[in-house]
Design an enzyme around this catalytic site. Structure first.
Site, PDB file in Angstrom:
ATOM      1  N   GLY A 198       0.883  -1.181  -0.063  1.00 43.52           N
ATOM      2  CA  GLY A 198       0.010   0.132  -0.061  1.00 43.52           C
ATOM      3  C   GLY A 198       0.866   1.177   0.037  1.00 43.52           C
ATOM      4  N   GLU A 441      -2.217 -11.662   4.830  1.00 37.74           N
ATOM      5  CA  GLU A 441      -1.914 -12.332   6.048  1.00 37.74           C
ATOM      6  C   GLU A 441      -2.366 -13.751   6.136  1.00 37.74           C
ATOM      7  OE1 GLU A 441      -0.131 -10.971   8.231  1.00 37.74           O
ATOM      8  OE2 GLU A 441       0.003  -9.074   7.148  1.00 37.74           O
TER       9      GLU A 441
END
Lengths: 677, 677
Positions: A198, A441
């Site tokens: 990001g 994740e």
């Protein structure tokens, strides 16, 4: 049609008001309980008043009409403005704290400020934290402070174009050059380009690059390196840095995820994070003594995901429930007025179990947070026994919460019919924000396989009568039973049934794995071929845990701090959740437990009764979650329930509706209509 | 990194090539069968070559980076250009036909031309057709030809802001004024605004408005009226017409769905479609003699939806399957190279059942199309017996195909991990296009309730030993059995088990409904309270039908027209679909049928075996569907499998990557970074 001026009434929709008046409990009590106390609730409201009250109209939707570039640039403006505002508010309300700054950049309120998310999120939630957690004191001093104040903006660059969940497969290299005391970072091929971080596209000027460390061509595992990316004055990419954004995504329009290729980029040796593993001046490598500590970071991140995703799930449920109280359609009795659609039983089945599920995951997370704090405390004292359990439970919770939550958000969107298809309903945007966590994740199936492998390992210990950690204690209690006892209507019976089923699913996975290996398959091949059973056992292991913690949170000592009225409501939420969990998993349960037709009819009746009891309190429960209208950002779900005026208002704001005829009429449409095709 | 010039190789990815070489059947034979013969396949390829070969690079993605207005205007340009091209091609290849013009505006190829759909779709698929089907000869002459040639562009305006599926609740009025021989159309309030019609926003200059007809304040039901909306020269809205677009949606970015308010707008009496119902000059109303004919239109539309949605489902499956053959991740054997992810059993479970499901719905639709043609033939001879059956089956097929297909598309997207989150994968866009059908043409739950009511009605006839139509004949065969016979591994056994379960679910719904009415509930309340059971019985009724038709299409006389090699492949697809259907519905099946542990293990084994046999043919089966790369429009799913170069290429094309530093750096980011927060 003159009444269609002055679109949005200042009054609450009477159907919605009626729901609130009819609730059987005190919403303020619920809300204070939900937010962890009256003080916290008050503070939250104060913050929201301060940060939302001066936002212009349309703040939450304008970006939807912009070009890709405009979305980005307008969001950077929002972040820069919000930073100043949040910091000042933090200093005013709670100096030294972090709940407003930088909390407001990633907590629930941030959805109100940045409905398409923003490009500094990864900086705040990962770059800053990783330096703090994995950097030396000098590194924290040098980089940490500058990062915390946004003097530099970083990102966390781990995933590559061809490697995600399997971190060991990463191909970016960091070679130590003892002559210059530097690392040389290099992207060997296109597949090794960093992909997804990001803010990497055009925002960050530093990256925490995860790379394979080599010293004199000897491999020393995956390490982290701080790499400057852009000139601090001109923001131009530095030499050897190939950088850009990955293109538009299904959600998170403003996160500016990027790609990164490094062409033999040199950084000082001291840019490797060295709190644990170290490279000394002469090239000596000292391995990390604390690989188990990394577990804690993963557990922390997964708990955060569950908090965020259950919040998004309940936001969607709030929108759909309020809309269902306002929308009227399809008579139940012929010649009677159309009812609120929340009165259709099939609609209740779409709404209420989602609310119950969101609550279940919220409470499970609270439980795991407590367990996490305990584990950290123990770890600081050198005790790590609880860690593997924690790890597996947090994996299971992450998988189930994102799987159930995302599917639930989409079911809720579909429950609002056509209007849910509009961006202005915000349900598709909530989905887009939530569903990314299905993959990141640890991709959910990969995690389920990990859990499954842990389960069969635990089963092996159980069979060999070795000691087992607490989360597998139900193996013993289940297997002591010759067969499952007579079904009764208690919640304990449901928990036991789920545990009994999970234990037997684990047994079958274990047996099949063993049989496959006995027939000559390698361990790897056998595990792969047992994949379906392993993942299913893992899922049930997670489900019994969520049900168990829900039961404890509602019926345990904590219940005494709540009024009987509130407890009655919560017990019905629990009842609904448990019964639904049984009904949704009957295909496995019925394999091991013999339920009679009467038992099944009774479960169906309990479901219908729980939905019925839920009905008068549904809107009030959603109110209790306390979502600010700015956070919901939905024409269907606002507190005042003025659904149709708001739908119309949002349409009128569309950029295309600012002029009656579009330019393509003269250039293309009219020529088409005048042509003789 | 110099090798990252000239991004996309002209060769096929070797892993994908290996899959094709290893296939156990002739893909050309599959493809010809799938497309209804070698001739049709050849024609399809010819058309695609002609319409796709000159599209510029990035054609399918450029709109994603534009503002909302630009998306619209660029699409109008595309439509105008395509219209000329398609019409010329139609005249060249098949003069007088409709397969290219206007077919290319709504068939599978249209997804290649208009990835965000387009604003003339509703004109072509509904406005033109409704005039033809419901207009008089004079109306067809006056409006039909102009519409077919796009001299006028219309839309179909039925749904209102507050009324969708319940058409009887529409509130737009058409009052006949005998003085002027006109209808006065009026929108009484905001809730009655028309909402959703494609192209209504800024494209159409006419609308087919569905309104409540009143003559001297006497209500005569819902009728259709042609209403001019915009000036044919200036395109400005006509007096009394409040018009605009509804705002951005989750998908269909270019469809320009609009709203419409009418303020006492006058149209000639002859603008009401009068093939069936009529209003004469003196205000005499003649009701339609053929309400049953309307059924056929609905059946037709639902079959079209199933065709389209199963196509989209298989497009998504093709993308995910090709990607899974190219992507390598997570070793199965330690220290071995990472396998193609299609070799992970859990990945196969995500892919192959979706392929099988898409094929099942495609074949069921073929069957229903044949039945439809037969029904039309009979209806033209005044025989309507088959109509109610047709109606219910087409409803069930629409519900199941859109429910399974949309969930499947999203599962397929998730199976591609992070890259599926990118717009360039096109999976989210396919979802956005597909999922709208969950709601339109009868919201799925509303349809399930309709089917459920038909089922209990049929059950009542069955109990009273009245004659039943063919689609309910399994009630009798199922209830003749005292208990379900011993489970065996045949496909017939699975079909019988599904029918047995569907019959008993219907029985239970019927009994519960009767009990509720006996206990004093009104019929409406009892039906509402039985809603969950009614919808579940309806679902199973649909499932046994889809399985039954799949079995007939694969094993019946038609099999003899195919080679044994192809039949072996198709039989495995059938096996997978049937076994999966049983496993997914065990929660109901096990209630009525006693399956032993050995039976269940055998089903699990059959699932795993079918997945294993599917493995070498998965890519080739997808090739057989014959999707053109332009139609798939996916960097993950192109025929050449150059996944990573195409991902990178699509990122490089992002408008934001055309300059290294965005304007917001100087205006906001740099000030933030230089500030002392």
């Amino acid at each position: 049609m003159s009444h269609i001026k002055n679109l949005i009434p200042s009054t609450v929709n009477p159907d919605l008001q009626k729901e609130r008046t009819g609730a059987e409990f005190d919403v303020e009590e619920f809300s204070a309980w939900w937010h962890g106390g009256q003080d916290k609730l008050k503070r939250k409201r104060e913050i929201e008043e301060a940060i939302f009250s001066d936002l212009e109209d349309g703040y939450g939707l304008n970006h939807e009409y912009m070009s890709h570039e405009e979305v980005y640039n307008s969001t950077v403006k929002k972040v820069a403005e919000a930073a100043v505002k949040l910091k000042a508010l933090q200093n005013k309300l709670n100096p030294g704290g972090t709940d407003i700054w930088p909390g407001g950049l990633y907590n629930a309120q941030s959805y109100g400020l940045f409905p398409a998310n923003h490009p500094v999120a990864t900086h705040i939630t990962m770059f800053v934290d990783v330096i703090k957690g994995q950097g030396t004191a000098e590194q924290a001093e040098k980089w940490g402070k500058a990062a915390a104040n946004c003097n530099i903006i970083g990102t966390y660059a781990q995933t590559e174009l061809a490697h995600g969940t399997n971190v060991r497969g990463l191909a970016t290299r960091a070679d130590f050059d003892p002559k210059t005391d530097e690392f040389v970072l290099n992207t060997p091929n296109l597949e090794a380009y960093k992909w997804w971080p990001g803010g990497l596209g055009h925002t960050a000027n530093h990256a925490m690059v995860v790379a394979q460390l080599y010293i004199a061509d000897v491999h020393h595992g995956v390490q982290m390196f701080i790499v400057p990316l852009r000139d601090s004055e001109t923001h131009m990419p530095l030499p050897g840095v190939d950088i850009g954004e990955v293109g538009k995504k299904l959600g998170m329009a403003s996160v500016n995820q990027g790609f990164l290729g490094l062409d033999h980029v040199r950084i000082p040796r001291t840019n490797m994070l060295m709190k644990f593993a170290k490279v000394e001046r002469d090239g000596t490598f000292k391995a990390s003594p604390a690989s188990r500590i990394n577990y804690l970071t993963m557990v922390y991140t997964r708990c955060l995901i569950v908090s965020q995703n259950s919040m998004l799930h309940l936001a969607a449920a709030t929108i759909a429930t309020r809309y269902s109280a306002v929308r009227r359609q399809s008579p139940i009795e012929p010649n009677q007025p159309e009812p609120q659609i929340i009165d259709h039983v099939t609609q209740r089945l779409k709404l209420f179990p989602e609310i119950a599920t969101g609550i279940a995951y919220h409470l499970a997370t609270e439980y795991v947070w407590e367990m996490y704090d305990q584990t950290v405390l123990e770890a600081n004292n050198g005790k790590f026994e609880r860690l593997p359990d924690m790890h597996i439970l947090s994996c299971a919770l992450k998988v189930l919460c994102t799987t159930d939550g995302c599917a639930g958000i989409e079911r809720l969107r579909l429950s609002t019919g056509g209007h849910g298809y509009l961006i202005a309903a915000n349900l598709s945007n909530i989905y887009g924000n939530a569903v990314a966590a299905y993959t990141y994740e640890g991709e959910n199936t990969v995690l389920l396989l990990q859990i499954g492998r842990a389960l069969v390992k635990a089963w092996a210990s159980f069979v060999e009568q070795k000691p087992l950690s607490a989360s597998y204690s139900y193996f013993a209690t289940s297997m002591q039973l010759k067969e499952f006892p007579k079904w009764d209507d208690s919640w304990q019976c449901i928990i036991k049934a789920l545990q009994y089923t999970a234990a037997h699913k684990t047994r079958i996975a274990f047996e099949n794995l063993a049989n496959r290996m006995a027939s000559g398959q390698s361990q790897g091949a056998a595990a792969n071929n047992t994949g379906i059973e392993l993942t299913r056992a893992a899922e049930l292991h997670g489900r019994q845990f969520v049900c168990q913690t829900f039961l404890e949170q509602i019926t345990g000592a904590k219940a005494q701090k709540r009024s009987p009225a509130l407890n009655r409501i919560l017990e019905n939420v629990l009842e609904l959740f448990l019964v639904q969990t049984v009904l949704n998993n009957l295909n496995d349960i019925l394999r091991f437990i013999n339920l009679s037709d009467a038992d099944l009819r009774s479960l169906q009746k309990r479901l219908e009764d729980a939905l019925e009891r839920f009905r008068p309190n549904a809107v009030a429960i959603c109110d209790g979650f306390g979502f600010h209208d700015r956070v919901l950002n939905s024409v269907l779900g606002s507190y005042d329930g003025n659904v149709y005026p708001r739908l119309f208002d949002s349409a009128k704001r569309s950029t295309m509706n600012q002029k009656p005829v579009q330019t393509s009429f003269e250039t293309h449409l009219k020529p088409l209509m005048k042509a003789k095709l």
